[in-house]
Design a protein around this motif. Sequence first.
Motif, short mmCIF file in Angstrom:
data_model
loop_
_atom_site.label_atom_id
_atom_site.label_comp_id
_atom_site.label_asym_id
_atom_site.label_seq_id
_atom_site.Cartn_x
_atom_site.Cartn_y
_atom_site.Cartn_z
N ARG A 1 41.03 47.98 39.95
CA ARG A 1 40.39 46.71 40.33
C ARG A 1 41.42 45.79 40.99
O ARG A 1 41.82 44.79 40.43
CB ARG A 1 39.79 46.03 39.11
N TRP A 2 41.82 46.17 42.21
CA TRP A 2 42.84 45.38 42.90
C TRP A 2 42.58 45.37 44.40
O TRP A 2 41.85 46.21 44.93
CB TRP A 2 44.22 45.94 42.64
N LYS A 3 43.15 44.38 45.03
CA LYS A 3 43.19 44.28 46.50
C LYS A 3 44.58 43.78 46.85
O LYS A 3 45.13 42.92 46.17
CB LYS A 3 42.17 43.28 47.04
N CYS B 1 46.23 41.12 44.26
CA CYS B 1 45.10 40.44 43.63
C CYS B 1 44.34 41.37 42.69
O CYS B 1 44.24 42.57 42.93
CB CYS B 1 44.14 39.93 44.69
N THR C 1 40.65 42.09 41.27
CA THR C 1 39.26 41.80 41.62
C THR C 1 38.36 41.67 40.40
O THR C 1 37.20 41.33 40.54
CB THR C 1 38.71 42.89 42.56
N GLU C 2 38.91 41.94 39.23
CA GLU C 2 38.15 41.78 37.99
C GLU C 2 39.13 41.29 36.93
O GLU C 2 40.18 41.88 36.73
CB GLU C 2 37.55 43.13 37.58
N VAL D 1 38.56 36.12 41.82
CA VAL D 1 39.68 37.05 42.01
C VAL D 1 40.96 36.32 41.64
O VAL D 1 41.14 35.15 41.94
CB VAL D 1 39.73 37.54 43.48
#
Length: 167
Positions: free
Chosen positions: A44-46, A79, A81-82, A137
């Motif tokens: 769960r990343w960007k 980042c 995302t969760e 985020v």
Amino acid sequence: MDVSAAIKGRRSVRSYKNLEVESGKIEAVLEAGRLSPSANNRQRWKFIVVKDSETKKKLARAALNQAFIGQAPVVLAACATESKAVMTCGHPTYAVDVSIAFAYMLLQAYELGLGSCWIGAFDEDEVKSILCVPKDVRVVAMSPLGYPATDDAARPRNRLDEIACFE
């Protein structure tokens, strides 16, 4: 280069050459993050790649006016995302997962001849605004990325007997 050499050789770089970072090297750094482990393989990343000079300057201001951030050819923002999941041990999953991924990325950068500097001192809301990051985020860390302008010596580290215990 092996992992031990990367761990021993990597430094926090605060001065960069005015050279563009090749897209293949940026992709390799991102790939290291993609391949890193995460809790339950959630991933769960960007990772945001910033090259625009005005945006980098704004990020430097948001990072307590650390000007060197804006002088690097690239700035990475990691980042989550969760951010609601919590590990059984009580720690927020996002902070651990994104930190592992970012550490992998910075070691990969070093192996490719690039310098970086883990940045945790920043105004998260300001960074989110600059990068148009959604409210839910979390921005966990940033790092400038580029070719080091100096070859700094290693900073002192605690001895192993000061940081490790055996049962």
